[in-house]
Design a protein around this motif. Sequence first.
Motif, PDB file in Angstrom:
ATOM      1  N   PHE A  69       0.898  -1.174  -0.079  1.00 20.27           N
ATOM      2  CA  PHE A  69      -0.069   0.117  -0.010  1.00 20.27           C
ATOM      3  C   PHE A  69       0.719   1.359  -0.063  1.00 20.27           C
ATOM      4  CE2 PHE A  69      -4.035  -1.910   2.167  1.00 20.27           C
ATOM      5  CZ  PHE A  69      -4.226  -2.791   1.174  1.00 20.27           C
ATOM      6  N   SER A  70       2.113   1.170   0.656  1.00 22.19           N
ATOM      7  CA  SER A  70       3.022   2.334   0.706  1.00 22.19           C
ATOM      8  C   SER A  70       3.421   2.760  -0.699  1.00 22.19           C
ATOM      9  CB  SER A  70       4.257   2.142   1.441  1.00 22.19           C
ATOM     10  OG  SER A  70       5.073   1.375   0.762  1.00 22.19           O
ATOM     11  N   SER A  71       3.460   4.112  -0.933  1.00 18.42           N
ATOM     12  CA  SER A  71       3.683   4.709  -2.335  1.00 18.42           C
ATOM     13  C   SER A  71       4.932   4.125  -2.945  1.00 18.42           C
ATOM     14  CB  SER A  71       3.730   6.061  -2.360  1.00 18.42           C
ATOM     15  OG  SER A  71       4.557   6.694  -1.417  1.00 18.42           O
ATOM     16  N   ARG A  72       6.075   4.097  -2.289  1.00 16.23           N
ATOM     17  CA  ARG A  72       7.439   3.392  -2.536  1.00 16.23           C
ATOM     18  C   ARG A  72       7.795   1.903  -2.483  1.00 16.23           C
ATOM     19  NH1 ARG A  72       9.239   8.519   0.097  1.00 16.23           N
ATOM     20  NH2 ARG A  72       9.306  10.147  -1.700  1.00 16.23           N
ATOM     21  N   GLY A  73       6.670   1.361  -1.722  1.00 12.78           N
ATOM     22  CA  GLY A  73       6.819   0.054  -1.405  1.00 12.78           C
ATOM     23  C   GLY A  73       7.735  -0.341  -0.019  1.00 12.78           C
ATOM     24  N   SER A  74       8.125   0.772   0.505  1.00 15.23           N
ATOM     25  CA  SER A  74       8.967   0.777   1.815  1.00 15.23           C
ATOM     26  C   SER A  74       8.260   1.867   2.705  1.00 15.23           C
ATOM     27  CB  SER A  74      10.447   0.952   1.354  1.00 15.23           C
ATOM     28  OG  SER A  74      10.390   2.404   0.907  1.00 15.23           O
ATOM     29  N   LEU A  75       8.810   1.224   3.892  1.00 15.12           N
ATOM     30  CA  LEU A  75       8.443   2.370   5.178  1.00 15.12           C
ATOM     31  C   LEU A  75       9.348   2.133   6.311  1.00 15.12           C
ATOM     32  CD1 LEU A  75       4.580   1.414   5.615  1.00 15.12           C
ATOM     33  CD2 LEU A  75       5.574   3.700   4.862  1.00 15.12           C
ATOM     34  N   PRO A  76       9.569   3.141   7.053  1.00  9.55           N
ATOM     35  CA  PRO A  76      10.385   3.110   8.359  1.00  9.55           C
ATOM     36  C   PRO A  76       9.733   2.024   9.221  1.00  9.55           C
ATOM     37  CG  PRO A  76       9.895   5.276   7.801  1.00  9.55           C
ATOM     38  CD  PRO A  76       9.001   4.492   6.974  1.00  9.55           C
ATOM     39  N   LEU A  77      10.525   1.235  10.210  1.00 12.31           N
ATOM     40  CA  LEU A  77      10.010   0.423  10.836  1.00 12.31           C
ATOM     41  C   LEU A  77       9.176   0.744  11.763  1.00 12.31           C
ATOM     42  CD1 LEU A  77      12.922  -2.193  11.396  1.00 12.31           C
ATOM     43  CD2 LEU A  77      11.110  -2.173   9.677  1.00 12.31           C
ATOM     44  N   GLY A  78       9.449   2.169  12.361  1.00 12.81           N
ATOM     45  CA  GLY A  78       8.487   2.834  13.512  1.00 12.81           C
ATOM     46  C   GLY A  78       7.252   2.979  12.612  1.00 12.81           C
ATOM     47  N   LEU A  84       0.459  -0.544  11.824  1.00 12.35           N
ATOM     48  CA  LEU A  84       0.001  -2.022  12.172  1.00 12.35           C
ATOM     49  C   LEU A  84      -0.607  -2.145  13.594  1.00 12.35           C
ATOM     50  CD1 LEU A  84       2.798  -4.131  10.553  1.00 12.35           C
ATOM     51  CD2 LEU A  84       0.447  -3.880   9.810  1.00 12.35           C
ATOM     52  N   GLN A  85       0.048  -1.010  14.479  1.00 12.18           N
ATOM     53  CA  GLN A  85      -0.822  -1.238  15.805  1.00 12.18           C
ATOM     54  C   GLN A  85      -0.077  -1.959  16.838  1.00 12.18           C
ATOM     55  OE1 GLN A  85      -4.941  -0.655  14.748  1.00 12.18           O
ATOM     56  NE2 GLN A  85      -4.774   1.394  15.072  1.00 12.18           N
ATOM     57  N   VAL A  86       1.174  -2.386  16.436  1.00  9.34           N
ATOM     58  CA  VAL A  86       1.910  -3.230  17.445  1.00  9.34           C
ATOM     59  C   VAL A  86       3.007  -2.561  18.045  1.00  9.34           C
ATOM     60  CG1 VAL A  86       0.985  -5.296  15.845  1.00  9.34           C
ATOM     61  CG2 VAL A  86       3.136  -4.175  15.208  1.00  9.34           C
ATOM     62  N   HIS A  87       3.485  -3.460  18.928  1.00 12.85           N
ATOM     63  CA  HIS A  87       4.711  -3.099  19.833  1.00 12.85           C
ATOM     64  C   HIS A  87       5.999  -3.073  18.890  1.00 12.85           C
ATOM     65  CE1 HIS A  87       8.035  -3.109  22.490  1.00 12.85           C
ATOM     66  NE2 HIS A  87       7.067  -2.337  23.381  1.00 12.85           N
ATOM     67  N   PRO A  88       6.961  -2.254  18.759  1.00 13.36           N
ATOM     68  CA  PRO A  88       7.986  -2.007  17.995  1.00 13.36           C
ATOM     69  C   PRO A  88       9.011  -3.583  18.134  1.00 13.36           C
ATOM     70  CG  PRO A  88       8.149  -0.044  19.205  1.00 13.36           C
ATOM     71  CD  PRO A  88       7.039  -0.966  19.949  1.00 13.36           C
ATOM     72  N   THR A  89       8.979  -4.244  19.097  1.00 13.35           N
ATOM     73  CA  THR A  89       9.530  -5.686  19.358  1.00 13.35           C
ATOM     74  C   THR A  89       8.923  -6.517  18.024  1.00 13.35           C
ATOM     75  OG1 THR A  89      10.054  -5.222  21.445  1.00 13.35           O
ATOM     76  CG2 THR A  89      10.064  -7.290  20.826  1.00 13.35           C
ATOM     77  N   VAL A  91       7.175  -5.811  15.515  1.00 16.13           N
ATOM     78  CA  VAL A  91       7.609  -5.184  14.067  1.00 16.13           C
ATOM     79  C   VAL A  91       8.969  -5.774  13.887  1.00 16.13           C
ATOM     80  CG1 VAL A  91       8.288  -3.261  12.616  1.00 16.13           C
ATOM     81  CG2 VAL A  91       6.370  -3.323  14.163  1.00 16.13           C
ATOM     82  N   THR A  92       9.896  -5.714  14.692  1.00 16.67           N
ATOM     83  CA  THR A  92      11.135  -6.155  14.474  1.00 16.67           C
ATOM     84  C   THR A  92      11.380  -7.658  14.239  1.00 16.67           C
ATOM     85  OG1 THR A  92      12.080  -4.444  15.928  1.00 16.67           O
ATOM     86  CG2 THR A  92      13.596  -6.360  15.377  1.00 16.67           C
ATOM     87  N   SER A  93      10.608  -8.458  15.024  1.00 22.46           N
ATOM     88  CA  SER A  93      10.276  -9.927  14.696  1.00 22.46           C
ATOM     89  C   SER A  93       9.691 -10.256  13.451  1.00 22.46           C
ATOM     90  CB  SER A  93       9.471 -10.325  15.902  1.00 22.46           C
ATOM     91  OG  SER A  93       9.512 -11.739  15.630  1.00 22.46           O
ATOM     92  N   ILE A  94       8.598  -9.563  13.078  1.00 19.97           N
ATOM     93  CA  ILE A  94       7.849  -9.921  11.726  1.00 19.97           C
ATOM     94  C   ILE A  94       8.746  -9.582  10.655  1.00 19.97           C
ATOM     95  CG2 ILE A  94       6.022  -8.880  10.282  1.00 19.97           C
ATOM     96  CD1 ILE A  94       4.452  -8.560  12.683  1.00 19.97           C
ATOM     97  N   VAL A  95       9.612  -8.319  10.583  1.00 15.89           N
ATOM     98  CA  VAL A  95      10.433  -8.055   9.748  1.00 15.89           C
ATOM     99  C   VAL A  95      11.630  -8.952   9.492  1.00 15.89           C
ATOM    100  CG1 VAL A  95      12.316  -6.173   8.999  1.00 15.89           C
ATOM    101  CG2 VAL A  95       9.844  -5.580   9.523  1.00 15.89           C
ATOM    102  N   ARG A  96      12.236  -9.224  10.645  1.00 18.62           N
ATOM    103  CA  ARG A  96      13.378 -10.319  10.469  1.00 18.62           C
ATOM    104  C   ARG A  96      12.862 -11.568   9.599  1.00 18.62           C
ATOM    105  NH1 ARG A  96      13.668 -14.411  13.356  1.00 18.62           N
ATOM    106  NH2 ARG A  96      12.507 -13.598  15.014  1.00 18.62           N
ATOM    107  N   ARG A  97      11.606 -12.004   9.940  1.00 22.35           N
ATOM    108  CA  ARG A  97      11.014 -13.442   9.335  1.00 22.35           C
ATOM    109  C   ARG A  97      10.987 -13.302   8.033  1.00 22.35           C
ATOM    110  NH1 ARG A  97       8.393 -17.515  11.944  1.00 22.35           N
ATOM    111  NH2 ARG A  97       8.725 -18.270   9.744  1.00 22.35           N
TER     112      ARG A  97
END
Length: 173
Positions: A69-78, A84-89, A91-97
């Motif tokens: 959905f993002s215009s560039r296909g990328s977003l900062p993790l924060g 996504l309304q989730v804790h930073p930890t 996001v880090t776990s999801i992104v890592r996988r």
Amino acid sequence: MSPKDGPLPFDPIDEAARQWGKRWDRVPAMHAVTSLMRVQQLVIGRLDAILKPHGLTFARYEALVLLVFSSRGSLPLGKMGERLQVHPTSVTSIVRRLVEDGLIVRLPHPDDGRGVLAEITPRGRELVTAATRDLVATDFALASLTEEELGQLSELLRPVRRDAGDFEVEASS
């Protein structure tokens, strides 16, 4: 008893509400929240089962869709965590996988030397398309509801989400 053993001969939430009412007040609220939590378990279980052949959970799928959905296909993790309304930890776990699976890449933020961007890969885009096709075919595990009921459900839940701060209240005209 699990669903594989067959349905119960009574509604356990109705029975819990009956028992609750003998001891405490607010039976409708207790019944509603218990029903909501049970349906949440059922829906997440069904969504994860639909997504499993794609190697995804619903949380990972949501992250990929957000990047699509993002215009560039990328977003900062924060920003991903906020949306996504989730804790930073989490996001880090999801992104890592997702990185491990080659569905996204981590890049240095071009404007913030300390920041990191998550960017979806072509393989990630292909997977979102295939997974979305399967989710849509099953009405996102809510096929037992009509279009009208789906709209009513969304509207019934909107005040709870608004009061929790999920979005700003629109100004009256």
